[in-house]
Every structure is written in C-alpha cells, then in structure tokens.
Design a protein around this motif. Structure first.
Motif, PDB file in Angstrom:
ATOM      1  N   VAL A   1      31.956   2.295  -4.860  1.00 61.42           N
ATOM      2  CA  VAL A   1      32.212   2.913  -3.556  1.00 61.42           C
ATOM      3  C   VAL A   1      30.971   3.615  -3.012  1.00 61.42           C
ATOM      4  O   VAL A   1      30.979   4.124  -1.887  1.00 61.42           O
ATOM      5  N   PHE A   2      29.913   3.658  -3.819  1.00 61.67           N
ATOM      6  CA  PHE A   2      28.683   4.316  -3.395  1.00 61.67           C
ATOM      7  C   PHE A   2      27.860   3.343  -2.537  1.00 61.67           C
ATOM      8  O   PHE A   2      27.434   2.282  -2.996  1.00 61.67           O
ATOM      9  N   THR A   3      27.658   3.706  -1.285  1.00 62.63           N
ATOM     10  CA  THR A   3      26.944   2.850  -0.342  1.00 62.63           C
ATOM     11  C   THR A   3      25.600   3.492  -0.003  1.00 62.63           C
ATOM     12  O   THR A   3      25.513   4.692   0.245  1.00 62.63           O
ATOM     13  N   PHE A   4      24.566   2.672   0.028  1.00 62.63           N
ATOM     14  CA  PHE A   4      23.234   3.207   0.301  1.00 62.63           C
ATOM     15  C   PHE A   4      22.364   2.144   0.975  1.00 62.63           C
ATOM     16  O   PHE A   4      22.707   0.949   0.990  1.00 62.63           O
ATOM     17  N   LEU A   5      21.251   2.609   1.540  1.00 64.44           N
ATOM     18  CA  LEU A   5      20.296   1.722   2.179  1.00 64.44           C
ATOM     19  C   LEU A   5      19.093   1.511   1.268  1.00 64.44           C
ATOM     20  O   LEU A   5      18.683   2.423   0.549  1.00 64.44           O
ATOM     21  N   VAL A   6      18.528   0.322   1.345  1.00 64.85           N
ATOM     22  CA  VAL A   6      17.311   0.009   0.605  1.00 64.85           C
ATOM     23  C   VAL A   6      16.200  -0.278   1.623  1.00 64.85           C
ATOM     24  O   VAL A   6      16.272  -1.266   2.359  1.00 64.85           O
ATOM     25  N   HIS A   7      15.222   0.626   1.700  1.00 65.93           N
ATOM     26  CA  HIS A   7      14.083   0.435   2.598  1.00 65.93           C
ATOM     27  C   HIS A   7      12.946  -0.187   1.793  1.00 65.93           C
ATOM     28  O   HIS A   7      12.492   0.380   0.801  1.00 65.93           O
ATOM     29  N   ILE A   8      12.488  -1.342   2.237  1.00 62.60           N
ATOM     30  CA  ILE A   8      11.407  -2.049   1.541  1.00 62.60           C
ATOM     31  C   ILE A   8      10.193  -2.120   2.463  1.00 62.60           C
ATOM     32  O   ILE A   8      10.281  -2.647   3.582  1.00 62.60           O
ATOM     33  N   SER A   9       9.064  -1.593   1.998  1.00 61.72           N
ATOM     34  CA  SER A   9       7.806  -1.656   2.742  1.00 61.72           C
ATOM     35  C   SER A   9       6.863  -2.613   2.022  1.00 61.72           C
ATOM     36  O   SER A   9       6.578  -2.432   0.837  1.00 61.72           O
ATOM     37  N   ILE A  10       6.396  -3.613   2.745  1.00 59.60           N
ATOM     38  CA  ILE A  10       5.565  -4.660   2.152  1.00 59.60           C
ATOM     39  C   ILE A  10       4.112  -4.436   2.565  1.00 59.60           C
ATOM     40  O   ILE A  10       3.799  -4.427   3.760  1.00 59.60           O
ATOM     41  N   PRO A  11       3.212  -4.250   1.619  1.00 63.52           N
ATOM     42  CA  PRO A  11       1.816  -3.950   1.962  1.00 63.52           C
ATOM     43  C   PRO A  11       1.078  -5.161   2.516  1.00 63.52           C
ATOM     44  O   PRO A  11       1.502  -6.311   2.325  1.00 63.52           O
ATOM     45  N   LEU A  12      -0.038  -4.889   3.203  1.00 61.53           N
ATOM     46  CA  LEU A  12      -0.863  -5.968   3.728  1.00 61.53           C
ATOM     47  C   LEU A  12      -1.386  -6.857   2.612  1.00 61.53           C
ATOM     48  O   LEU A  12      -1.578  -8.062   2.793  1.00 61.53           O
ATOM     49  N   GLN A  13      -1.630  -6.263   1.434  1.00 62.61           N
ATOM     50  CA  GLN A  13      -2.209  -7.008   0.314  1.00 62.61           C
ATOM     51  C   GLN A  13      -1.149  -7.719  -0.533  1.00 62.61           C
ATOM     52  O   GLN A  13      -1.445  -8.169  -1.636  1.00 62.61           O
ATOM     53  N   PHE A  14       0.089  -7.805  -0.038  1.00 57.98           N
ATOM     54  CA  PHE A  14       1.139  -8.553  -0.728  1.00 57.98           C
ATOM     55  C   PHE A  14       0.712 -10.016  -0.847  1.00 57.98           C
ATOM     56  O   PHE A  14       0.171 -10.587   0.098  1.00 57.98           O
ATOM     57  N   PRO A  15       0.931 -10.657  -1.998  1.00 56.57           N
ATOM     58  CA  PRO A  15       1.633 -10.180  -3.193  1.00 56.57           C
ATOM     59  C   PRO A  15       0.735  -9.525  -4.248  1.00 56.57           C
ATOM     60  O   PRO A  15       1.227  -9.205  -5.327  1.00 56.57           O
ATOM     61  N   LYS A  16      -0.564  -9.349  -3.944  1.00 55.82           N
ATOM     62  CA  LYS A  16      -1.422  -8.675  -4.911  1.00 55.82           C
ATOM     63  C   LYS A  16      -0.916  -7.266  -5.184  1.00 55.82           C
ATOM     64  O   LYS A  16      -0.992  -6.757  -6.309  1.00 55.82           O
ATOM     65  N   GLN A  17      -0.423  -6.616  -4.130  1.00 56.13           N
ATOM     66  CA  GLN A  17       0.186  -5.289  -4.277  1.00 56.13           C
ATOM     67  C   GLN A  17       1.687  -5.412  -4.097  1.00 56.13           C
ATOM     68  O   GLN A  17       2.163  -6.157  -3.240  1.00 56.13           O
ATOM     69  N   LYS A  18       2.427  -4.672  -4.899  1.00 57.87           N
ATOM     70  CA  LYS A  18       3.885  -4.755  -4.857  1.00 57.87           C
ATOM     71  C   LYS A  18       4.462  -3.935  -3.698  1.00 57.87           C
ATOM     72  O   LYS A  18       3.840  -2.952  -3.250  1.00 57.87           O
ATOM     73  N   PRO A  19       5.645  -4.296  -3.210  1.00 57.59           N
ATOM     74  CA  PRO A  19       6.311  -3.488  -2.176  1.00 57.59           C
ATOM     75  C   PRO A  19       6.725  -2.128  -2.727  1.00 57.59           C
ATOM     76  O   PRO A  19       6.878  -1.943  -3.938  1.00 57.59           O
ATOM     77  N   THR A  20       6.906  -1.164  -1.817  1.00 51.53           N
ATOM     78  CA  THR A  20       7.445   0.140  -2.191  1.00 51.53           C
ATOM     79  C   THR A  20       8.890   0.211  -1.718  1.00 51.53           C
ATOM     80  O   THR A  20       9.254  -0.339  -0.670  1.00 51.53           O
ATOM     81  N   LEU A  21       9.701   0.884  -2.503  1.00 47.17           N
ATOM     82  CA  LEU A  21      11.138   0.977  -2.226  1.00 47.17           C
ATOM     83  C   LEU A  21      11.547   2.425  -2.037  1.00 47.17           C
ATOM     84  O   LEU A  21      11.046   3.321  -2.726  1.00 47.17           O
ATOM     85  N   ILE A  22      12.461   2.662  -1.106  1.00 44.53           N
ATOM     86  CA  ILE A  22      13.082   3.975  -0.931  1.00 44.53           C
ATOM     87  C   ILE A  22      14.573   3.748  -0.738  1.00 44.53           C
ATOM     88  O   ILE A  22      14.984   2.919   0.090  1.00 44.53           O
ATOM     89  N   LEU A  23      15.373   4.473  -1.499  1.00 40.74           N
ATOM     90  CA  LEU A  23      16.830   4.400  -1.363  1.00 40.74           C
ATOM     91  C   LEU A  23      17.307   5.569  -0.500  1.00 40.74           C
ATOM     92  O   LEU A  23      16.782   6.681  -0.599  1.00 40.74           O
ATOM     93  N   GLN A  24      18.306   5.307   0.326  1.00 39.63           N
ATOM     94  CA  GLN A  24      18.834   6.333   1.231  1.00 39.63           C
ATOM     95  C   GLN A  24      20.352   6.286   1.206  1.00 39.63           C
ATOM     96  O   GLN A  24      20.961   5.246   1.472  1.00 39.63           O
ATOM     97  N   SER A  25      20.945   7.407   0.868  1.00 38.64           N
ATOM     98  CA  SER A  25      22.413   7.465   0.797  1.00 38.64           C
ATOM     99  C   SER A  25      23.009   7.461   2.199  1.00 38.64           C
ATOM    100  O   SER A  25      22.465   8.050   3.127  1.00 38.64           O
TER     101      SER A  25
END
Length: 375
Positions: free
Chosen positions: A294-318
């Motif tokens: 029942v726990f609902t949340f948002l997943v914000h994914i930021s993809i860097p310019l250097q993707f895929p050499k650099q990994k995306p960053t994630l932020i969860l938001q309730s």
C-alpha cells in the motif's frame, strides 16, 4: 503612494527590444528624469559584447516622448563617437542613422538603434586593437581577418597590464537544428575566449576558455571538454582547426547520446510502467510511480550527459508522507547500486529495478521515522 510607470511609447520600444533582440539584453535599472518622479523614462541596458558586458544609459524625456533618446556610453569609452560627433549626426537630415531617422511610433526603432551602435562599437574596438603596438598581436590579427563574427577589445587596469581579448565563434554547424524539439530561443553558439598579454618580450601562450550559453549544458558540457594544448610558436590560425574538429566530434556524439538515453527510458517502462513525466528533448530525466504493497512513491531518475559511462542518480519521493509546509518526504540521492557501462541497456534497467525492490523498504522505514520525529 504613486505607482512607477513607463510612458506607453517608451514602454513599447523597451519591450520590443527585450523580446526581439538576437542577443540577450537586460535592463539593469530604471529611474525618472522629469518633475514627476513616478514616470520612469531612463534606464541602463546591459549589452553582451566580447563575452563580457557593456552598460549604456538610455535617456528618454517623458515630457517629450516623441523625441529620440540620448545614449550615454561608459566612462571608459569617452572616445567612442559612432556618428563622428553625436550632435552633428542628429542635426544632419542627410545622415542615415537610427537617431536622425527616429520614429517613436515604431516600436522596433530602439532595438535597431542599439544594434547599429553595437556594430559601430565593434568596429571601434577592432580599430583600438589594431592600433596596439605589439608585433605578435598584429600577426594574429592578420591571420584571422577571414574569420567572420570575431569580437575583440583591449582592457587594462590599475592592478594588471594591458591585454587584448578575442571572442572567436566556433563551428559552422547549426546546433539548434541538431536537436529536434528544442525550445532554445536563441542560436546556441560556442566561443573561444582568447586573452593575449601585450608588450611581453617573450610571448607566452594566451589564456584560453570555452564559453557557451547556459542552455547548451542540457546537451553538452563545455566544462568537461579538454582544450588541445597550445604549442610553442603556435598562432590562432593553426590552433582553431584542431579545436573545431575535436569540438564538432564531441557535439555530434552528444547529440547521438540523446537517443541512447531515450532508449534507456523506454526500457524502464515495462518495469515501472509509463513515466509520469519525462524529458522528451534531451531525455535527461524521468519520473515513475511505484508501490510496495500500500506504500506508494515516486522514482525520480536523472540521467547524466556521460551516460552510460556514468550511472543515473535516483531519488525516491513518498506520496503519503509530508513534512513541514506540505513538502513530501524524499530520500537522499541514491547511487550505490550495481552498474557497468558494458552491460546492455536492458540489464542496466533491471539492476535498478532490483535495487529499488529492496531499497523501497528502507525508504518506507525512513518515511515513518521522519513522521515520528515531527510529532
């Protein structure tokens, strides 16, 4: 208390200038020069020039709004006389310039005047640079005469010796057309700033710096671009072709990487569902709705310019827990998950999903603890 207003004819000129200029002009300050202090008829314009700014005061007369404005240049440009004497130009009916041919009812006239004066200022500064007694500088000027759009100026100060600055536009490609759907209002140009010291017996390498509009950072970061070395005895005519070749290759690669990021977002969709939001132009961000029971949340994914050499960053938001002022509870930036740029995009997406299956439980606990602390 009186409300400050700009007379309609002056306001129309100013609004047209701000909204239609091909280069960004800003209004630094406004003030009144008439008996009614609430009528603002004078302002300072901040005008880009040679990768810096010049400030000119525009002086209208609210009592006579049909009259052409006076333009006051900076104290360091006392010798700048664009019409070989401003009063003579205004009085001469045969002289074709923005002041002599002024029409206050045409809202485009102020912009046309500023462009005309800026062009004259560019010529004025070029002449000043040409008059500098420095053999190396004269040689550099002779090798760059064929290049269009170069701006230059001299500068000096109490704490520094004289130097000459160049703003050299790079690349003939139209970057705006390379990115379909971009909302860039102005052409995205990259410049090389070159600063030559004047009068040194043993010429040293100039100071070099790439400059671009801030909007271009959504596609390409010039801060990450490594300038080629300036070799001893080199001149600008030798340096620029190598620089432009390297820069063009990286710009093309940056445009190609948009499609790579787009495919990554598409691969995430079967795992998380259709994104609530996604950057459709540069594909730098995407937000998904997820749940654990029942726990609902948002997943914000930021993809860097250097993707895929650099990994995306994630932020969860309730979507269920809120702190003071109604702000939702968010996780810290998450990057501690398995990643390899050699993986297929589908495996990258799967690893993120598997990581969040476990991490969302930690985030739920974090949300509950945050609410307890607020009680």
């Amino acid at each position: 208390m009186a409300i400050d207003t700009v007379p309609p004819l002056i306001a129309a000129q100013l609004n047209y200038l701000i909204n239609h200029s091909s280069f960004p002009i800003k209004v630094d300050q406004m003030w009144s020069g008439c008996k009614n202090p609430s009528l603002l008829d004078r302002f300072t314009l901040v005008i880009p020039f040679c990768l810096d700014y010049i400030k000119w005061d525009v002086i209208y007369n609210a009592v006579y709004p049909l009259a052409a404005p006076d333009i006051i240049f900076g104290p360091e440009d006392e010798s700048f006389s664009p019409y070989n004497g401003l009063n003579e130009a205004v009085d001469s009916k045969s002289s074709k310039n923005g002041l002599a041919d002024w029409n206050s009812k045409d809202p485009s006239r102020l912009l046309r005047l500023i462009i005309e004066l800026r062009d004259a200022y560019t010529t004025y500064q070029k002449k000043r640079v040409g008059d500098v007694d420095d053999d190396r500088l004269k040689f550099e000027l002779s090798t760059m005469l064929s290049r269009e759009g170069i701006e230059m100026c001299t500068s000096s100060g109490i704490d520094k010796s004289e130097e000459v600055r160049f703003a050299v536009p790079l690349l003939e490609m139209d970057i705006n057309k390379l990115v379909p759907g971009s909302t860039w209002k102005r052409p995205q140009k990259i410049y090389l700033q070159v600063i030559f010291p004047v009068g040194k017996r043993s010429p040293s390498a100039p100071r070099l710096k790439l400059v671009s509009p801030t909007e271009l950072k959504a596609l390409f970061s010039i801060d990450d671009f490594k300038l080629p070395p300036w070799l001893e005895g080199m001149c600008m005519a030798e340096y620029l072709p190598t620089l432009e070749e390297m820069l063009q290759a990286q710009i093309i690669d940056a445009v190609s990487s948009i499609e790579v990021r787009r495919k990554f977002i598409m691969v995430l969709e079967p795992l998380f569902g259709r994104p609530l939001e996604a950057d459709p132009v540069f594909c730098r961000k995407a937000t998904f709705l997820a749940n654990s029971g029942v726990f609902t949340f948002l997943v914000h994914i930021s993809i860097p310019l250097q993707f895929p050499k650099q990994k995306p960053t994630l932020i969860l938001q309730s979507s269920q827990h809120f702190i003071s002022h109604g702000a939702p509870v968010k996780s810290p930036i998450l990057t501690d998950y398995p990643w390899s740029p050699r993986w297929e995009i589908s495996e990258m997406a799967g690893r993120i999903y598997d990581f969040l299956v476990d991490e969302c439980l930690n985030f739920k606990k974090f949300c509950n603890e945050s609410m307890v602390l607020l009680r």
